[in-house]
Scaffold this motif. Structure first.
Motif, PDB file in Angstrom:
ATOM      1  N   ASN A   1       0.818  -1.211   0.000  1.00  0.00           N
ATOM      2  CA  ASN A   1       0.000   0.000   0.000  1.00  0.00           C
ATOM      3  C   ASN A   1       0.853   1.261   0.000  1.00  0.00           C
ATOM      4  O   ASN A   1       0.503   2.255  -0.638  1.00  0.00           O
ATOM      5  N   VAL A   2       1.966   1.244   0.712  1.00  0.00           N
ATOM      6  CA  VAL A   2       2.857   2.405   0.742  1.00  0.00           C
ATOM      7  C   VAL A   2       3.457   2.638  -0.635  1.00  0.00           C
ATOM      8  O   VAL A   2       3.516   3.771  -1.117  1.00  0.00           O
ATOM      9  N   VAL A   3       3.878   1.576  -1.305  1.00  0.00           N
ATOM     10  CA  VAL A   3       4.432   1.701  -2.659  1.00  0.00           C
ATOM     11  C   VAL A   3       3.380   2.290  -3.594  1.00  0.00           C
ATOM     12  O   VAL A   3       3.662   3.234  -4.345  1.00  0.00           O
ATOM     13  N   ALA A   4       2.153   1.765  -3.534  1.00  0.00           N
ATOM     14  CA  ALA A   4       1.084   2.235  -4.422  1.00  0.00           C
ATOM     15  C   ALA A   4       0.675   3.671  -4.113  1.00  0.00           C
ATOM     16  O   ALA A   4       0.438   4.463  -5.024  1.00  0.00           O
ATOM     17  N   THR A   5       0.601   4.030  -2.847  1.00  0.00           N
ATOM     18  CA  THR A   5       0.118   5.357  -2.451  1.00  0.00           C
ATOM     19  C   THR A   5       1.186   6.429  -2.563  1.00  0.00           C
ATOM     20  O   THR A   5       0.916   7.534  -3.019  1.00  0.00           O
ATOM     21  N   HIS A   6       2.399   6.128  -2.133  1.00  0.00           N
ATOM     22  CA  HIS A   6       3.439   7.149  -2.027  1.00  0.00           C
ATOM     23  C   HIS A   6       4.549   7.025  -3.067  1.00  0.00           C
ATOM     24  O   HIS A   6       5.388   7.919  -3.182  1.00  0.00           O
ATOM     25  N   GLY A   7       4.591   5.910  -3.765  1.00  0.00           N
ATOM     26  CA  GLY A   7       5.605   5.735  -4.794  1.00  0.00           C
ATOM     27  C   GLY A   7       7.020   5.649  -4.267  1.00  0.00           C
ATOM     28  O   GLY A   7       7.967   6.089  -4.916  1.00  0.00           O
ATOM     29  N   ILE A   8       7.167   5.080  -3.066  1.00  0.00           N
ATOM     30  CA  ILE A   8       8.510   4.900  -2.501  1.00  0.00           C
ATOM     31  C   ILE A   8       8.716   3.414  -2.223  1.00  0.00           C
ATOM     32  O   ILE A   8       7.762   2.639  -2.146  1.00  0.00           O
ATOM     33  N   ALA A   9       9.974   3.021  -2.055  1.00  0.00           N
ATOM     34  CA  ALA A   9      10.283   1.641  -1.689  1.00  0.00           C
ATOM     35  C   ALA A   9       9.725   1.366  -0.296  1.00  0.00           C
ATOM     36  O   ALA A   9       9.671   2.260   0.556  1.00  0.00           O
ATOM     37  N   ALA A  10       9.306   0.144  -0.074  1.00  0.00           N
ATOM     38  CA  ALA A  10       8.776  -0.226   1.236  1.00  0.00           C
ATOM     39  C   ALA A  10       9.011  -1.708   1.487  1.00  0.00           C
ATOM     40  O   ALA A  10       8.991  -2.513   0.563  1.00  0.00           O
ATOM     41  N   VAL A  11       9.255  -2.034   2.755  1.00  0.00           N
ATOM     42  CA  VAL A  11       9.471  -3.417   3.177  1.00  0.00           C
ATOM     43  C   VAL A  11       8.673  -3.659   4.460  1.00  0.00           C
ATOM     44  O   VAL A  11       8.409  -2.726   5.214  1.00  0.00           O
ATOM     45  N   PRO A  12       8.301  -4.910   4.714  1.00  0.00           N
ATOM     46  CA  PRO A  12       7.596  -5.199   5.975  1.00  0.00           C
ATOM     47  C   PRO A  12       8.533  -5.054   7.166  1.00  0.00           C
ATOM     48  O   PRO A  12       9.731  -5.339   7.061  1.00  0.00           O
ATOM     49  N   HIS A  13       8.009  -4.601   8.278  1.00  0.00           N
ATOM     50  CA  HIS A  13       8.853  -4.434   9.460  1.00  0.00           C
ATOM     51  C   HIS A  13       9.327  -5.769  10.016  1.00  0.00           C
ATOM     52  O   HIS A  13      10.348  -5.829  10.687  1.00  0.00           O
ATOM     53  N   THR A  14       8.605  -6.838   9.714  1.00  0.00           N
ATOM     54  CA  THR A  14       9.034  -8.172  10.119  1.00  0.00           C
ATOM     55  C   THR A  14       8.493  -9.195   9.126  1.00  0.00           C
ATOM     56  O   THR A  14       7.438  -8.984   8.533  1.00  0.00           O
ATOM     57  N   ILE A  15       9.246 -10.271   8.963  1.00  0.00           N
ATOM     58  CA  ILE A  15       8.747 -11.408   8.185  1.00  0.00           C
ATOM     59  C   ILE A  15       8.795 -12.670   9.048  1.00  0.00           C
ATOM     60  O   ILE A  15       8.588 -13.763   8.566  1.00  0.00           O
ATOM     61  N   ARG A  16       9.057 -12.468  10.324  1.00  0.00           N
ATOM     62  CA  ARG A  16       9.136 -13.589  11.268  1.00  0.00           C
ATOM     63  C   ARG A  16       7.764 -14.236  11.411  1.00  0.00           C
ATOM     64  O   ARG A  16       6.758 -13.557  11.547  1.00  0.00           O
ATOM     65  N   SER A  17       7.732 -15.570  11.421  1.00  0.00           N
ATOM     66  CA  SER A  17       6.463 -16.271  11.562  1.00  0.00           C
ATOM     67  C   SER A  17       6.336 -16.962  12.914  1.00  0.00           C
ATOM     68  O   SER A  17       5.234 -17.160  13.401  1.00  0.00           O
TER      69      SER A  17
END
Length: 175
Positions: A48-64
């Protein structure tokens, strides 16, 4: 622009209008001041951040794995702790890679200085982890108009205090 890359950390890319407005305001101002900068957002909803703001974005965690799930029997908790610890070490390595080249990590607004939802996830520990890795990367950390509280546990207060001590700049919207 004195910084080539500025990273943001927060609960962005969600349906929280206040958080989204905070990121939008910060991005708008920094784009005016530093038109040559690139931006990256470490957040909840990177798509959503990429689509809305046009900047790179990553999840704060991918830990499961949940390391401290007290609902599990002790034998399973020990296995989960081992799995969780290895995943957490990978999270630190991912944070190290993500913050590579970033000169500044900004935590803009939002109400992250709380232990109301526990210490992990979006709690104080995640904030501390990213601030610590940023400082190890020689990246300045700024808390800009962040919401504070409630902090109900002694461990929550200690972790928040430690994260804030890593900052080059702090301002608060709450008392």
């Amino acid at each position: 622009c004195s910084s080539d890359l500025i990273s943001f950390f927060g609960n962005f890319g969600t349906t929280n209008f206040g958080n989204e407005a905070t990121l939008d305001a910060m991005l708008s101002r920094l784009r005016l001041l530093f038109p040559g900068c690139e931006f990256c957002c470490i957040c909840t909803g990177p798509e959503n951040v990429v689509a809305t703001h046009g900047i790179a974005a990553v999840p704060h965690t991918i830990r499961s794995a949940r390391i401290w799930d007290r609902q599990l029997p002790l034998s399973k908790r020990l296995r989960m702790a081992t799995l969780g610890l290895s995943e957490e070490l990978r999270e630190y390595a991912r944070a190290w890679r993500t913050l590579g080249g970033s000169d500044l990590l900004i935590v803009p607004g939002t109400g992250l200085l709380t232990d109301a939802f526990g210490l992990s996830g979006w709690g104080p520990y995640g904030l501390l982890k990213w601030a610590l890795v940023a400082r190890l990367r020689r990246c300045d950390v700024m808390f800009v108009s962040v919401g504070a509280g409630p902090l109900r546990s002694a461990s929550g207060r200690r972790v928040v205090r430690w994260a804030l001590s890593l900052a080059a700049y702090r301002s608060y919207r709450d008392v």
